[in-house]
Design an enzyme around this catalytic site. Structure first.
Site, PDB file in Angstrom:
ATOM      1  N   THR A 141       0.823  -1.224   0.000  1.00  0.00           N
ATOM      2  CA  THR A 141       0.000   0.000   0.000  1.00  0.00           C
ATOM      3  C   THR A 141       0.854   1.270   0.000  1.00  0.00           C
ATOM      4  O   THR A 141       2.003   1.262   0.479  1.00  0.00           O
ATOM      5  CB  THR A 141      -0.906  -0.001   1.260  1.00  0.00           C
ATOM      6  OG1 THR A 141      -1.434   1.301   1.482  1.00  0.00           O
ATOM      7  CG2 THR A 141      -0.129  -0.375   2.525  1.00  0.00           C
ATOM      8  N   ASP A 142       0.266   2.350  -0.489  1.00  0.00           N
ATOM      9  CA  ASP A 142       0.956   3.658  -0.462  1.00  0.00           C
ATOM     10  C   ASP A 142       1.201   4.131   0.971  1.00  0.00           C
ATOM     11  O   ASP A 142       2.055   4.993   1.218  1.00  0.00           O
ATOM     12  CB  ASP A 142       0.167   4.725  -1.243  1.00  0.00           C
ATOM     13  CG  ASP A 142      -1.261   4.950  -0.736  1.00  0.00           C
ATOM     14  OD1 ASP A 142      -1.707   4.233   0.183  1.00  0.00           O
ATOM     15  OD2 ASP A 142      -1.931   5.847  -1.286  1.00  0.00           O
ATOM     16  N   GLU A 143       0.447   3.546   1.934  1.00  0.00           N
ATOM     17  CA  GLU A 143       0.572   4.014   3.318  1.00  0.00           C
ATOM     18  C   GLU A 143       1.948   3.730   3.917  1.00  0.00           C
ATOM     19  O   GLU A 143       2.317   4.321   4.921  1.00  0.00           O
ATOM     20  CB  GLU A 143      -0.537   3.405   4.180  1.00  0.00           C
ATOM     21  CG  GLU A 143      -1.917   3.800   3.697  1.00  0.00           C
ATOM     22  CD  GLU A 143      -3.015   3.574   4.711  1.00  0.00           C
ATOM     23  OE1 GLU A 143      -2.742   3.600   5.911  1.00  0.00           O
ATOM     24  OE2 GLU A 143      -4.165   3.379   4.275  1.00  0.00           O
ATOM     25  N   TYR A 166      -1.314  -0.585  11.086  1.00  0.00           N
ATOM     26  CA  TYR A 166      -1.605  -1.228   9.789  1.00  0.00           C
ATOM     27  C   TYR A 166      -0.463  -0.986   8.802  1.00  0.00           C
ATOM     28  O   TYR A 166       0.091  -1.921   8.221  1.00  0.00           O
ATOM     29  CB  TYR A 166      -2.927  -0.683   9.209  1.00  0.00           C
ATOM     30  CG  TYR A 166      -3.084  -0.971   7.725  1.00  0.00           C
ATOM     31  CD1 TYR A 166      -3.284  -2.269   7.282  1.00  0.00           C
ATOM     32  CD2 TYR A 166      -3.005   0.057   6.772  1.00  0.00           C
ATOM     33  CE1 TYR A 166      -3.404  -2.548   5.916  1.00  0.00           C
ATOM     34  CE2 TYR A 166      -3.133  -0.208   5.423  1.00  0.00           C
ATOM     35  CZ  TYR A 166      -3.333  -1.513   4.992  1.00  0.00           C
ATOM     36  OH  TYR A 166      -3.434  -1.787   3.646  1.00  0.00           O
ATOM     37  N   LYS A 170       2.285  -3.633   7.068  1.00  0.00           N
ATOM     38  CA  LYS A 170       2.464  -3.802   5.613  1.00  0.00           C
ATOM     39  C   LYS A 170       3.912  -3.511   5.219  1.00  0.00           C
ATOM     40  O   LYS A 170       4.500  -4.216   4.395  1.00  0.00           O
ATOM     41  CB  LYS A 170       1.506  -2.885   4.837  1.00  0.00           C
ATOM     42  CG  LYS A 170       0.035  -3.188   5.011  1.00  0.00           C
ATOM     43  CD  LYS A 170      -0.378  -4.562   4.551  1.00  0.00           C
ATOM     44  CE  LYS A 170      -0.346  -4.724   3.040  1.00  0.00           C
ATOM     45  NZ  LYS A 170      -0.837  -6.073   2.635  1.00  0.00           N
TER      46      LYS A 170
HETATM   47  N1  LIG Z   1      -8.386  -1.259  -0.109  1.00  0.00           N
HETATM   48  C1  LIG Z   1      -7.413  -0.443  -0.448  1.00  0.00           C
HETATM   49  O1  LIG Z   1      -7.654   0.728  -0.768  1.00  0.00           O
HETATM   50  C2  LIG Z   1      -5.993  -0.931  -0.493  1.00  0.00           C
HETATM   51  C3  LIG Z   1      -5.010  -0.063  -0.991  1.00  0.00           C
HETATM   52  C4  LIG Z   1      -3.683  -0.514  -1.071  1.00  0.00           C
HETATM   53  C5  LIG Z   1      -3.382  -1.818  -0.667  1.00  0.00           C
HETATM   54  N2  LIG Z   1      -4.344  -2.633  -0.163  1.00  0.00           N
HETATM   55  C6  LIG Z   1      -3.963  -4.005   0.221  1.00  0.00           C
HETATM   56  O2  LIG Z   1      -4.661  -4.875  -0.644  1.00  0.00           O
HETATM   57  C7  LIG Z   1      -4.980  -6.080   0.036  1.00  0.00           C
HETATM   58  C8  LIG Z   1      -6.465  -6.350  -0.061  1.00  0.00           C
HETATM   59  O3  LIG Z   1      -7.158  -5.247   0.522  1.00  0.00           O
HETATM   60  P1  LIG Z   1      -8.754  -5.240   0.582  1.00  0.00           P
HETATM   61  O4  LIG Z   1      -9.175  -3.846   0.687  1.00  0.00           O
HETATM   62  O5  LIG Z   1      -9.305  -6.113  -0.482  1.00  0.00           O
HETATM   63  O6  LIG Z   1      -8.967  -5.950   1.997  1.00  0.00           O
HETATM   64  P2  LIG Z   1     -10.242  -6.666   2.583  1.00  0.00           P
HETATM   65  O7  LIG Z   1     -10.200  -6.392   4.043  1.00  0.00           O
HETATM   66  O8  LIG Z   1     -11.465  -6.327   1.812  1.00  0.00           O
HETATM   67  O9  LIG Z   1      -9.941  -8.220   2.326  1.00  0.00           O
HETATM   68  C9  LIG Z   1      -8.967  -8.937   3.029  1.00  0.00           C
HETATM   69  C10 LIG Z   1      -9.264 -10.419   2.836  1.00  0.00           C
HETATM   70  O10 LIG Z   1      -8.230 -11.161   3.508  1.00  0.00           O
HETATM   71  C11 LIG Z   1      -8.841 -12.237   4.219  1.00  0.00           C
HETATM   72  N3  LIG Z   1      -7.960 -12.618   5.318  1.00  0.00           N
HETATM   73  C12 LIG Z   1      -7.683 -11.932   6.459  1.00  0.00           C
HETATM   74  N4  LIG Z   1      -6.826 -12.633   7.231  1.00  0.00           N
HETATM   75  C13 LIG Z   1      -6.535 -13.778   6.556  1.00  0.00           C
HETATM   76  C14 LIG Z   1      -5.710 -14.898   6.815  1.00  0.00           C
HETATM   77  N5  LIG Z   1      -5.007 -15.007   7.945  1.00  0.00           N
HETATM   78  N6  LIG Z   1      -5.639 -15.890   5.893  1.00  0.00           N
HETATM   79  C15 LIG Z   1      -6.366 -15.819   4.740  1.00  0.00           C
HETATM   80  N7  LIG Z   1      -7.175 -14.779   4.445  1.00  0.00           N
HETATM   81  C16 LIG Z   1      -7.254 -13.778   5.351  1.00  0.00           C
HETATM   82  C17 LIG Z   1     -10.171 -11.681   4.676  1.00  0.00           C
HETATM   83  O11 LIG Z   1     -11.094 -12.730   5.001  1.00  0.00           O
HETATM   84  C18 LIG Z   1     -10.594 -10.874   3.449  1.00  0.00           C
HETATM   85  O12 LIG Z   1     -11.295 -11.675   2.522  1.00  0.00           O
HETATM   86  C19 LIG Z   1      -4.460  -5.919   1.464  1.00  0.00           C
HETATM   87  O13 LIG Z   1      -3.212  -6.542   1.553  1.00  0.00           O
HETATM   88  C20 LIG Z   1      -4.327  -4.415   1.626  1.00  0.00           C
HETATM   89  O14 LIG Z   1      -3.310  -4.108   2.542  1.00  0.00           O
HETATM   90  C21 LIG Z   1      -5.643  -2.216  -0.067  1.00  0.00           C
END
Ligand SMILES: NC(=O)c1ccc[n+]([C@@H]2O[C@H](COP(=O)([O-])OP(=O)(O)OC[C@H]3O[C@@H](n4cnc5c(N)ncnc54)[C@H](O)[C@@H]3O)[C@@H](O)[C@H]2O)c1
Length: 331
Positions: A141-143, A166, A170
């Site tokens: 993530t950009d964070e 968080y 990451k």
């Molecule tokens: N949403 C954003 O804007 C954003 C931006 C940059 C990066 N990200 C990264 O992208 C990824 C997905 O983000 P998202 O928004 O879809 O998240 P989300 O919270 O919607 O989904 C996370 C998924 O991971 C699963 N999960 C959690 N713990 C687990 C484990 N121990 N084993 C297996 N599965 C597990 C959850 O059940 C869920 O389905 C993350 O790594 C997040 O850090 C998200």
């Protein structure tokens, strides 16, 4: 050096990519699975998801009917399960989306974030190394870069200054992945994207909260003065970028993915208001969360130059599609 996929043949003599997607029942992971199944007839996907509060198999309804899709309920922290999966399904590529993803929750329970995002990633990296996986994509993530002063954008090799538990979890996972590249030459790429938006995002996040509460005429809570700035990337554009990194990203490299659509939370709220027409009185400002970052911004020259990726969806069109989805899937 470019990376080209080198996969096994199926019984028809076609090249098959056997992909483990973790966290594929969540927001971005489920959109990515649909993207892959639609764009590559020779991809087979195993989705490993623990189905926490943030994951739901309802997000995989489209994929579930596809013979090239398999769902496994379990955790990335379970080494035995991960080893078995990699062997049983002859996995050659991994994309790790699985994470605890909500900053507010990380302030209350940082241990869980460390367990899933750091230790879980370590389990996957170790298992992937032992199984000789051809390519591992760590979704970050950009964070991790921390807050950016006006006019500045983070480059991939800039130092990391995560502010929240968080972001720190990451960043830690990124460093573990980079250490595996450095020490063992593991075939890993990292993607760091800006704020995603689109269908299937959990209602605890800003945009779904605004849309769903507005649709139900409920109060809309904004942190502080609403002046925090994020860069808004439509989830399907992120999926296309991750796909390019998976197939052509140079091993060992990190790729920033951003949309160049920076907006304050007040601007986002006003754009939702112009679509849904709610009263100003619904908007309430609440105390800013501790340690919040004012602005994230990424330099995306690398992915644009090396992989010729550019976002396709502007914020207004993405917002219309997102609102249409939430109208159809009101809680
Ligand atoms: N949403 C954003 O804007 C954003 C931006 C940059 C990066 N990200 C990264 O992208 C990824 C997905 O983000 P998202 O928004 O879809 O998240 P989300 O919270 O919607 O989904 C996370 C998924 O991971 C699963 N999960 C959690 N713990 C687990 C484990 N121990 N084993 C297996 N599965 C597990 C959850 O059940 C869920 O389905 C993350 O790594 C997040 O850090 C998200």
């Amino acid at each position: 050096m470019k990376y080209y996929i080198n996969c096994r043949e199926n019984y028809l003599g076609m090249m098959v990519l056997r992909l483990l997607v973790t966290g594929g029942a969540g927001f971005i992971g489920s959109n990515f699975i649909d993207y892959e199944l639609a764009h590559d007839q020779n991809v087979e996907i195993v989705n490993l998801d623990a189905l926490t509060y943030a994951g739901s198999t309802a997000n995989n309804i489209q994929a579930a009917g596809n013979a090239r899709y398999h769902f496994v309920h379990g955790s990335i922290n379970n080494r035995e399960l991960v080893d078995w999966l990699l062997k049983e399904f002859e996995i050659d590529h991994i994309v790790n989306f699985a994470a605890e993803s909500h900053v507010d929750r990380s302030l209350k329970d940082p241990e869980l974030f460390t367990k899933t995002n750091v230790l879980g990633t370590q389990v996957l990296l170790d298992a992937a190394y032992q199984a000789n996986i051809q390519k591992f994509i760590q979704i970050s993530t950009d964070e991790v870069y921390g807050t950016m002063p006006p006019g500045q954008s983070a480059k991939e090799d800039d130092p990391l200054y995560p502010s929240s538990p968080y972001a720190a979890s990451k960043a830690s996972a990124d460093l573990l992945a980079l250490a595996m590249v450095h020490t063992f030459g593991m075939p890993i790429c990292i993607t760091r994207s800006t704020n995603n938006f689109g269908p299937r995002q959990h209602h605890e996040k800003l945009l779904p909260m605004l849309i769903q509460n507005a649709l139900r005429n409920r109060p809309l809570m904004l942190y502080g003065q609403g002046t925090d700035i994020r860069d808004w990337l439509y989830v399907k554009d992120n999926c296309a970028a991750i796909d390019l990194v998976l197939r052509h990203g140079q091993l060992g490299q990190t790729f920033n993915i951003g949309a160049h659509q920076e907006k304050s939370n007040n601007e986002v709220t006003a754009l939702v208001q112009s679509e849904l027409g709610f009263s100003d009185q619904l908007i309430h400002h609440v105390t800013e969360r501790p340690g919040h970052d004012l602005r994230y911004s990424l330099d995306t020259t690398r992915i644009e130059n090396q992989l010729h990726w550019k976002r396709q969806t502007d914020f207004k069109n993405g917002l219309k599609e997102t609102i249409a989805w939430y109208r159809k899937h009101q809680r």
